[in-house]
Design a protein around this motif. Sequence first.
Motif, PDB file in Angstrom:
ATOM      1  N   VAL A 105       0.781  -1.143  -0.081  1.00 23.71           N
ATOM      2  CA  VAL A 105       0.137   0.081   0.001  1.00 23.71           C
ATOM      3  C   VAL A 105       0.954   1.277  -0.074  1.00 23.71           C
ATOM      4  CG1 VAL A 105      -1.902   1.418   1.273  1.00 23.71           C
ATOM      5  CG2 VAL A 105      -1.993  -1.104   1.119  1.00 23.71           C
ATOM      6  N   GLY A 106       2.069   1.214   0.485  1.00 29.24           N
ATOM      7  CA  GLY A 106       2.970   2.301   0.561  1.00 29.24           C
ATOM      8  C   GLY A 106       2.768   3.028   1.901  1.00 29.24           C
ATOM      9  N   THR A 107       2.494   2.394   2.954  1.00 28.62           N
ATOM     10  CA  THR A 107       2.354   3.085   4.272  1.00 28.62           C
ATOM     11  C   THR A 107       3.281   2.715   5.386  1.00 28.62           C
ATOM     12  OG1 THR A 107       0.609   3.693   5.691  1.00 28.62           O
ATOM     13  CG2 THR A 107       0.558   1.504   5.174  1.00 28.62           C
ATOM     14  N   THR A 108       3.507   3.442   6.344  1.00 28.06           N
ATOM     15  CA  THR A 108       4.232   3.023   7.461  1.00 28.06           C
ATOM     16  C   THR A 108       3.733   2.044   8.310  1.00 28.06           C
ATOM     17  OG1 THR A 108       3.324   4.931   8.557  1.00 28.06           O
ATOM     18  CG2 THR A 108       5.490   5.339   7.523  1.00 28.06           C
ATOM     19  N   GLN A 109       4.515   1.412   9.194  1.00 25.68           N
ATOM     20  CA  GLN A 109       4.050   0.522  10.206  1.00 25.68           C
ATOM     21  C   GLN A 109       4.905   0.527  11.361  1.00 25.68           C
ATOM     22  OE1 GLN A 109       5.322  -3.509   8.520  1.00 25.68           O
ATOM     23  NE2 GLN A 109       6.812  -3.421  10.451  1.00 25.68           N
ATOM     24  N   CYS A 110       4.594  -0.044  12.502  1.00 28.63           N
ATOM     25  CA  CYS A 110       5.399  -0.288  13.889  1.00 28.63           C
ATOM     26  C   CYS A 110       4.610  -1.544  14.424  1.00 28.63           C
ATOM     27  CB  CYS A 110       5.406   0.808  14.566  1.00 28.63           C
ATOM     28  SG  CYS A 110       4.028   1.127  15.449  1.00 28.63           S
ATOM     29  N   VAL A 111       5.326  -1.982  15.356  1.00 32.16           N
ATOM     30  CA  VAL A 111       4.867  -3.151  15.991  1.00 32.16           C
ATOM     31  C   VAL A 111       4.912  -2.653  17.507  1.00 32.16           C
ATOM     32  CG1 VAL A 111       5.538  -5.535  17.075  1.00 32.16           C
ATOM     33  CG2 VAL A 111       5.715  -4.998  14.611  1.00 32.16           C
ATOM     34  N   VAL A 112       3.806  -2.940  18.360  1.00 33.34           N
ATOM     35  CA  VAL A 112       3.788  -2.651  19.982  1.00 33.34           C
ATOM     36  C   VAL A 112       3.966  -3.920  20.443  1.00 33.34           C
ATOM     37  CG1 VAL A 112       2.365  -1.521  21.497  1.00 33.34           C
ATOM     38  CG2 VAL A 112       2.645  -0.448  19.307  1.00 33.34           C
ATOM     39  N   HIS A 113       4.859  -4.359  21.282  1.00 37.81           N
ATOM     40  CA  HIS A 113       4.897  -5.507  22.070  1.00 37.81           C
ATOM     41  C   HIS A 113       4.673  -4.963  23.394  1.00 37.81           C
ATOM     42  CE1 HIS A 113       8.012  -8.769  23.860  1.00 37.81           C
ATOM     43  NE2 HIS A 113       6.615  -9.138  23.843  1.00 37.81           N
ATOM     44  N   CYS A 114       3.481  -5.995  23.820  1.00 40.89           N
ATOM     45  CA  CYS A 114       2.985  -5.837  25.042  1.00 40.89           C
ATOM     46  C   CYS A 114       3.755  -7.003  26.201  1.00 40.89           C
ATOM     47  CB  CYS A 114       1.628  -6.086  25.379  1.00 40.89           C
ATOM     48  SG  CYS A 114       0.711  -4.862  24.442  1.00 40.89           S
ATOM     49  N   ALA A 115       4.961  -6.557  26.632  1.00 36.69           N
ATOM     50  CA  ALA A 115       5.761  -7.550  27.246  1.00 36.69           C
ATOM     51  C   ALA A 115       5.285  -7.753  28.827  1.00 36.69           C
ATOM     52  CB  ALA A 115       7.171  -6.840  27.177  1.00 36.69           C
ATOM     53  N   ILE A 116       5.242  -8.930  29.314  1.00 35.35           N
ATOM     54  CA  ILE A 116       4.713  -9.440  30.434  1.00 35.35           C
ATOM     55  C   ILE A 116       5.546 -10.814  30.840  1.00 35.35           C
ATOM     56  CG2 ILE A 116       2.729 -10.559  29.450  1.00 35.35           C
ATOM     57  CD1 ILE A 116       1.055  -9.491  31.976  1.00 35.35           C
ATOM     58  N   SER A 117       5.766 -10.979  31.931  1.00 31.22           N
ATOM     59  CA  SER A 117       6.263 -12.327  32.256  1.00 31.22           C
ATOM     60  C   SER A 117       5.076 -13.497  32.141  1.00 31.22           C
ATOM     61  CB  SER A 117       6.893 -12.373  33.889  1.00 31.22           C
ATOM     62  OG  SER A 117       5.668 -12.168  34.633  1.00 31.22           O
ATOM     63  N   MET A 118       5.751 -14.625  32.096  1.00 26.64           N
ATOM     64  CA  MET A 118       4.620 -15.795  31.987  1.00 26.64           C
ATOM     65  C   MET A 118       3.821 -15.839  33.183  1.00 26.64           C
ATOM     66  SD  MET A 118       4.198 -17.819  29.377  1.00 26.64           S
ATOM     67  CE  MET A 118       4.004 -19.364  30.136  1.00 26.64           C
ATOM     68  N   ASP A 119       4.547 -15.791  34.358  1.00 25.79           N
ATOM     69  CA  ASP A 119       3.864 -15.636  35.756  1.00 25.79           C
ATOM     70  C   ASP A 119       2.649 -14.686  35.683  1.00 25.79           C
ATOM     71  OD1 ASP A 119       5.018 -18.228  36.447  1.00 25.79           O
ATOM     72  OD2 ASP A 119       6.365 -16.940  37.548  1.00 25.79           O
ATOM     73  N   ALA A 120       2.795 -13.692  35.456  1.00 21.09           N
ATOM     74  CA  ALA A 120       1.886 -12.458  35.492  1.00 21.09           C
ATOM     75  C   ALA A 120       0.806 -12.630  34.387  1.00 21.09           C
ATOM     76  CB  ALA A 120       2.575 -11.095  34.984  1.00 21.09           C
ATOM     77  N   ALA A 121       1.208 -13.069  33.252  1.00 18.97           N
ATOM     78  CA  ALA A 121       0.095 -13.381  31.977  1.00 18.97           C
ATOM     79  C   ALA A 121      -0.740 -14.422  32.611  1.00 18.97           C
ATOM     80  CB  ALA A 121       0.839 -13.791  30.818  1.00 18.97           C
ATOM     81  N   ARG A 122      -0.045 -15.309  33.255  1.00 21.07           N
ATOM     82  CA  ARG A 122      -0.887 -16.599  33.909  1.00 21.07           C
ATOM     83  C   ARG A 122      -1.969 -16.270  34.849  1.00 21.07           C
ATOM     84  NH1 ARG A 122       3.458 -19.989  34.667  1.00 21.07           N
ATOM     85  NH2 ARG A 122       3.271 -20.784  32.626  1.00 21.07           N
ATOM     86  N   ARG A 123      -1.326 -15.440  35.778  1.00 21.40           N
ATOM     87  CA  ARG A 123      -2.422 -14.831  36.819  1.00 21.40           C
ATOM     88  C   ARG A 123      -3.312 -14.196  36.099  1.00 21.40           C
ATOM     89  NH1 ARG A 123       2.595 -14.062  39.285  1.00 21.40           N
ATOM     90  NH2 ARG A 123       2.528 -11.706  38.832  1.00 21.40           N
ATOM     91  N   TYR A 124      -3.125 -13.112  35.342  1.00 18.35           N
ATOM     92  CA  TYR A 124      -3.906 -12.284  34.838  1.00 18.35           C
ATOM     93  C   TYR A 124      -5.158 -13.246  34.050  1.00 18.35           C
ATOM     94  CZ  TYR A 124      -6.558  -8.676  32.069  1.00 18.35           C
ATOM     95  OH  TYR A 124      -7.550  -7.943  31.556  1.00 18.35           O
ATOM     96  N   ASN A 125      -4.888 -13.980  33.126  1.00 17.89           N
ATOM     97  CA  ASN A 125      -5.663 -14.991  32.339  1.00 17.89           C
ATOM     98  C   ASN A 125      -6.653 -15.882  33.480  1.00 17.89           C
ATOM     99  OD1 ASN A 125      -6.339 -16.391  29.634  1.00 17.89           O
ATOM    100  ND2 ASN A 125      -5.963 -18.186  31.115  1.00 17.89           N
ATOM    101  N   GLU A 126      -6.033 -16.206  34.584  1.00 20.22           N
ATOM    102  CA  GLU A 126      -6.826 -16.866  35.408  1.00 20.22           C
ATOM    103  C   GLU A 126      -7.958 -15.895  36.052  1.00 20.22           C
ATOM    104  OE1 GLU A 126      -4.322 -18.460  38.269  1.00 20.22           O
ATOM    105  OE2 GLU A 126      -3.727 -20.120  36.853  1.00 20.22           O
ATOM    106  N   SER A 127      -7.623 -14.716  36.217  1.00 14.11           N
ATOM    107  CA  SER A 127      -8.507 -13.757  36.893  1.00 14.11           C
ATOM    108  C   SER A 127      -9.730 -13.196  35.932  1.00 14.11           C
ATOM    109  CB  SER A 127      -7.762 -12.594  37.514  1.00 14.11           C
ATOM    110  OG  SER A 127      -7.319 -11.696  36.163  1.00 14.11           O
ATOM    111  N   ARG A 128      -9.595 -13.421  34.575  1.00  9.20           N
ATOM    112  CA  ARG A 128     -10.758 -13.084  33.593  1.00  9.20           C
ATOM    113  C   ARG A 128     -11.573 -14.038  33.609  1.00  9.20           C
ATOM    114  NH1 ARG A 128      -7.584 -12.284  28.188  1.00  9.20           N
ATOM    115  NH2 ARG A 128      -9.578 -11.520  27.517  1.00  9.20           N
ATOM    116  N   GLY A 129     -11.451 -15.341  34.451  1.00 10.97           N
ATOM    117  CA  GLY A 129     -12.330 -16.266  34.223  1.00 10.97           C
ATOM    118  C   GLY A 129     -12.787 -16.785  33.010  1.00 10.97           C
ATOM    119  N   GLU A 130     -14.146 -17.017  32.681  1.00 11.86           N
ATOM    120  CA  GLU A 130     -14.601 -17.306  31.289  1.00 11.86           C
ATOM    121  C   GLU A 130     -14.021 -16.553  30.151  1.00 11.86           C
ATOM    122  OE1 GLU A 130     -18.916 -18.167  30.899  1.00 11.86           O
ATOM    123  OE2 GLU A 130     -18.678 -19.570  32.832  1.00 11.86           O
TER     124      GLU A 130
END
Length: 283
Positions: A105-130
């Motif tokens: 297309v001839g446009t710009t881009q970038c990547v946003v990396h939401c970095a988080i530890s495995m343990d923190a992601a695991r805890r947050y995932n559990e807190s989300r329930g269903e």
Amino acid sequence: MPLIMMTGLPSSGKSTRAAELKRLFEARLAQPEHQRRRLTVQIVGDDMLGVSHSVYAAAREEKNARGALLSAVERLVSRECIVIADAPNYIKGLRYQLHCIAREVGTTQCVVHCAISMDAARRYNESRGEAGYNVELFEALAARYEEPNGETRWDSPLFTIIQHDPEDVLPFDGIWDAVVERRAPPPNFATAMKPVAETNYLFELDRATQEVIGAVLESQKSGVPVALLPVPGTVERVRMPGRSVTLSELRRQRMQFTKLNRQIPLQIDKIAELFVKYLNINL
């Protein structure tokens, strides 16, 4: 105008950051000095496409979901629309395909990396329930996650946010400069190459992709199913889809890959690797 790819582990807060980013863009574009740009902001992701978490438990359904994401981005990305791809984007090959769409297309881009530890992601995932991922799927997706590398063109510019650090806010000014103020690289800069170099590149592109296809077809002749198939020119392996892959199907994938990369040369020694990653997404 630009394409912004969100990426991170499951339950790393990508959607929250995407929504925040959309609000920041809309607020700045509403300022008098930026209204002339006439840009809109659109989030494209699983919610918009009606993709549930369960899709990522089945290879074929996940492939369809990726295809829907690519089609939606291709349809929306333009010089008048900022597209935020809020999908897992956890595989390098998918980010590479999104990068190719932006370049075409001839446009710009970038990547946003939401970095988080495995343990923190695991805890947050559990807190989300269903609303979260089931345990088995979370662990499977986390194990397959390929972190972005800012030294590769499809992962750059790269902005990393440490999610569990309350002081690490979105670097919005940097993102704005990278995708709005910066001039996009021309999509057809390869036409300025010397004819000899161009001819050599196209020859190598043809040779490397044909060797990969040849290896896939040869392996199927034995009748012995192979899950991960080694191919010439790379340590990457083709993830066979558990069925016979036809020559016409392989040729179609090769033609599309060649079309994407004819005008924007890859490193010659990376062609086979990237073609295998492309096949792993699309087969």
